[in-house]
Write a protein that holds these residues in place. Structure first.
Motif, short mmCIF file in Angstrom:
data_model
loop_
_atom_site.label_atom_id
_atom_site.label_comp_id
_atom_site.label_asym_id
_atom_site.label_seq_id
_atom_site.Cartn_x
_atom_site.Cartn_y
_atom_site.Cartn_z
N ARG A 1 0.77 -1.32 -0.07
CA ARG A 1 -0.14 0.11 0.08
C ARG A 1 0.83 1.34 -0.08
NH1 ARG A 1 -3.76 0.45 5.02
NH2 ARG A 1 -4.60 -1.70 4.07
N ALA A 2 1.97 1.34 1.14
CA ALA A 2 2.54 2.38 1.11
C ALA A 2 3.47 2.69 -0.57
CB ALA A 2 3.86 2.30 2.07
N ALA A 3 3.84 1.43 -1.18
CA ALA A 3 4.56 1.64 -2.46
C ALA A 3 3.77 2.46 -3.46
CB ALA A 3 4.85 0.21 -2.84
N VAL A 4 2.49 1.92 -3.53
CA VAL A 4 1.52 2.70 -4.56
C VAL A 4 1.15 3.96 -3.98
CG1 VAL A 4 -0.86 2.42 -5.19
CG2 VAL A 4 0.39 0.37 -4.95
N MET A 5 0.92 4.30 -2.73
CA MET A 5 0.86 5.81 -2.56
C MET A 5 2.24 6.66 -2.78
SD MET A 5 -1.46 5.33 0.91
CE MET A 5 -3.12 4.57 0.94
N ALA A 6 3.30 6.07 -2.31
CA ALA A 6 4.38 6.85 -2.53
C ALA A 6 4.62 6.94 -4.12
CB ALA A 6 5.57 6.13 -2.10
N MET A 7 4.35 6.00 -4.87
CA MET A 7 4.44 6.14 -6.37
C MET A 7 3.52 7.19 -6.92
SD MET A 7 4.96 2.42 -7.63
CE MET A 7 6.37 1.41 -7.41
N THR A 8 2.27 7.29 -6.25
CA THR A 8 1.33 8.26 -6.58
C THR A 8 1.60 9.81 -5.99
OG1 THR A 8 -0.44 7.70 -5.19
CG2 THR A 8 -0.27 6.52 -7.08
N ALA A 9 2.07 9.82 -4.91
CA ALA A 9 1.94 11.13 -4.36
C ALA A 9 2.85 12.10 -5.04
CB ALA A 9 2.87 11.17 -3.06
N HIS A 10 2.29 13.42 -5.16
CA HIS A 10 2.94 14.60 -5.68
C HIS A 10 3.10 14.17 -7.29
CE1 HIS A 10 2.68 16.06 -1.89
NE2 HIS A 10 3.60 15.23 -1.42
N GLY A 11 2.66 13.41 -7.93
CA GLY A 11 2.72 12.96 -9.40
C GLY A 11 4.21 12.44 -9.55
N GLY A 12 4.65 11.65 -8.47
CA GLY A 12 5.95 11.11 -8.73
C GLY A 12 6.03 10.17 -9.57
N LEU A 13 4.67 9.57 -10.41
CA LEU A 13 4.88 8.37 -11.17
C LEU A 13 5.57 8.87 -12.64
CD1 LEU A 13 1.36 6.61 -10.85
CD2 LEU A 13 3.60 5.85 -10.38
N ALA A 14 5.61 10.23 -12.70
CA ALA A 14 6.18 10.78 -13.93
C ALA A 14 7.53 10.59 -14.01
CB ALA A 14 5.78 12.44 -13.99
N ALA A 15 8.22 10.50 -12.83
CA ALA A 15 9.61 10.17 -12.81
C ALA A 15 9.88 8.51 -13.42
CB ALA A 15 10.15 10.42 -11.51
N VAL A 16 8.73 7.78 -13.20
CA VAL A 16 9.02 6.48 -13.64
C VAL A 16 8.83 6.28 -15.07
CG1 VAL A 16 8.34 4.28 -13.34
CG2 VAL A 16 8.24 5.74 -11.30
N GLU A 17 7.74 6.83 -15.26
CA GLU A 17 7.40 6.85 -16.94
C GLU A 17 6.27 7.92 -17.13
OE1 GLU A 17 4.78 3.61 -19.02
OE2 GLU A 17 6.70 2.96 -19.04
N PRO A 18 6.25 8.72 -18.17
CA PRO A 18 5.38 9.68 -18.33
C PRO A 18 4.01 9.37 -18.23
CG PRO A 18 7.06 9.76 -20.25
CD PRO A 18 7.28 8.56 -19.35
N ALA A 19 3.32 10.00 -17.34
CA ALA A 19 2.05 9.62 -17.14
C ALA A 19 0.85 10.59 -17.32
CB ALA A 19 1.74 9.46 -15.62
N ARG A 20 -0.26 10.02 -17.78
CA ARG A 20 -1.19 11.07 -18.15
C ARG A 20 -2.03 11.53 -17.09
NH1 ARG A 20 -6.04 9.69 -22.41
NH2 ARG A 20 -7.23 11.51 -22.55
N ARG A 21 -2.17 12.77 -16.74
CA ARG A 21 -2.79 13.43 -15.78
C ARG A 21 -4.41 13.66 -16.04
NH1 ARG A 21 -1.27 16.90 -10.42
NH2 ARG A 21 -3.26 17.48 -9.71
N LEU A 22 -5.13 13.13 -15.22
CA LEU A 22 -6.73 13.49 -15.54
C LEU A 22 -7.10 14.37 -14.18
CD1 LEU A 22 -7.60 9.89 -15.99
CD2 LEU A 22 -7.21 11.50 -17.91
N ASP A 23 -7.41 15.55 -14.70
CA ASP A 23 -7.92 16.43 -13.36
C ASP A 23 -9.59 16.57 -13.36
OD1 ASP A 23 -5.38 17.35 -12.73
OD2 ASP A 23 -5.20 18.52 -14.53
N GLY A 24 -10.08 16.23 -12.14
CA GLY A 24 -11.32 16.38 -11.86
C GLY A 24 -12.12 15.01 -12.13
N LEU A 25 -13.34 14.97 -11.55
CA LEU A 25 -14.21 13.70 -11.77
C LEU A 25 -14.69 13.54 -13.20
CD1 LEU A 25 -16.10 13.89 -8.39
CD2 LEU A 25 -14.26 12.29 -8.85
N ASP A 26 -15.03 14.71 -13.95
CA ASP A 26 -15.44 14.45 -15.24
C ASP A 26 -14.43 14.04 -16.12
OD1 ASP A 26 -18.05 15.54 -14.51
OD2 ASP A 26 -17.35 17.55 -15.19
#
Length: 321
Positions: A91-116
């Motif tokens: 759980r901590a690994a997943v949260m750490a990877m997602t915190a503050h957009g940190g996944l972008a450092a692993v591989e370019p990630a597409r950000r989806l802003d807002g529920l829509d």
């Protein structure tokens, strides 16, 4: 009483008899406990595997409970702690990877802003799915249109069972052919499509902020591992918490089949790629579902419910190991 330590009711009974009458032979034990020779042999084998008896001069000698049972209890407690730590680490690994957009450092990630934006992308990925969709959320399953044959699994918090609107929404998903199960707490919202693309929250505590679409295989594998662990210990929506249900997932069915064929817990654990404590815990949970006090009784009820298919001619019961 000692089933959580891996002892069947028969093995525990044999162990108690050996402690009280260490010089009794097999005939005396089977007569006293009303066991067959096969049951006695299985019990002795189980006790030997757990280091509760030793063979000396063609006689089974019991190991002191202060030594044998204390060691088993300590081992079981250590495995429970290790398992909890493993889940927390995942759980901590997943949260750490997602915190503050940190996944972008692993591989370019597409950000989806807002529920829509999230809902729109969920709908697109749902239509592109070919095998399965895994969806975890604290409060609501996600009703997406999917191609025929795609399995959709939802993990939601058990608290929805006490909310009329949320429960109705979840039941609508079940009616649509989705699988919905509940867990005491869903640690974070996420969705995984065909175990290849994952939507993970930018902020695990506030999904509405946005999510990141990730295809990195390592990150997706961690997300799937977390989901799979929680899924196995979850409760189907139409199954009252603490009750029973007559369906099995493939892993449970394979485990029961191997045990019915006489394989030891250790061999089952190795072939399934899980720990010995996991097999014992899952057997204990299945016995609770069957309201069985022993593995032998569980084997009878397993056949009665048809979990392993109809019994073969002359085979009225299938002991579980």
């Amino acid at each position: 009483m000692l089933e959580l330590l891996g002892l069947s009711a028969e093995a525990e009974a044999v162990y108690r008899v050996l402690l009280a009458h260490p010089y009794w032979d097999g005939n005396q034990i089977t007569a006293h406990l009303k066991l067959s020779r096969q049951q006695l042999k299985a019990a002795q084998q189980q006790l030997a595997e757990l280091a509760l008896v030793t063979e000396r001069e063609s006689r089974w000698v019991p190991v002191s409970p202060a030594v044998g049972l204390s060691a088993l209890l300590a081992s079981a407690e250590a495995e429970v702690v290790a398992r909890r730590q493993q889940i927390e680490a995942t759980r901590a690994a997943v949260m750490a990877m997602t915190a503050h957009g940190g996944l972008a450092a692993v591989e370019p990630a597409r950000r989806l802003d807002g529920l829509d934006a999230i809902d729109a992308r969920m709908a697109e990925l749902g239509l592109l799915a070919r095998r399965e969709i895994l969806h975890m959320t604290p409060h609501r399953g996600h009703d997406v249109e999917v191609p025929e044959g795609v399995v959709v699994r939802h993990l939601v918090q058990a608290s929805i069972r006490y909310d009329g609107d949320l429960l109705a929404r979840a039941r609508h998903l079940v009616a649509a052919g989705h699988e919905v199960r509940t867990v005491p707490a869903a640690p974070m919202p996420m969705a995984v499509f065909d175990r290849a693309t994952a939507l993970l929250p930018v902020d695990p505590g506030a999904a509405e902020v946005g999510m990141l679409e990730v295809t990195n295989s390592g990150v997706v594998a961690v997300a799937c591992a977390l989901f799979d662990e929680l899924w196995f210990d979850s409760v189907p929506l139409d199954h009252p918490i603490g009750g029973t249900k007559d369906d099995l997932d493939p892993v449970q069915r394979q485990m029961l089949r191997m045990l019915a064929e006489g394989h030891t817990d250790g061999l089952v654990a190795r072939r399934l790629g899980v720990s010995l404590s996991t097999v014992r815990r899952r057997v204990a949970l299945l016995m609770d579902r069957l309201d069985a006090r022993s593995r032998f009784q569980a084997g009878i009820r397993t056949v009665e419910r048809g979990w392993l298919g109809a019994p073969q001619p002359g085979q009225e019961s299938v002991p579980l190991g």
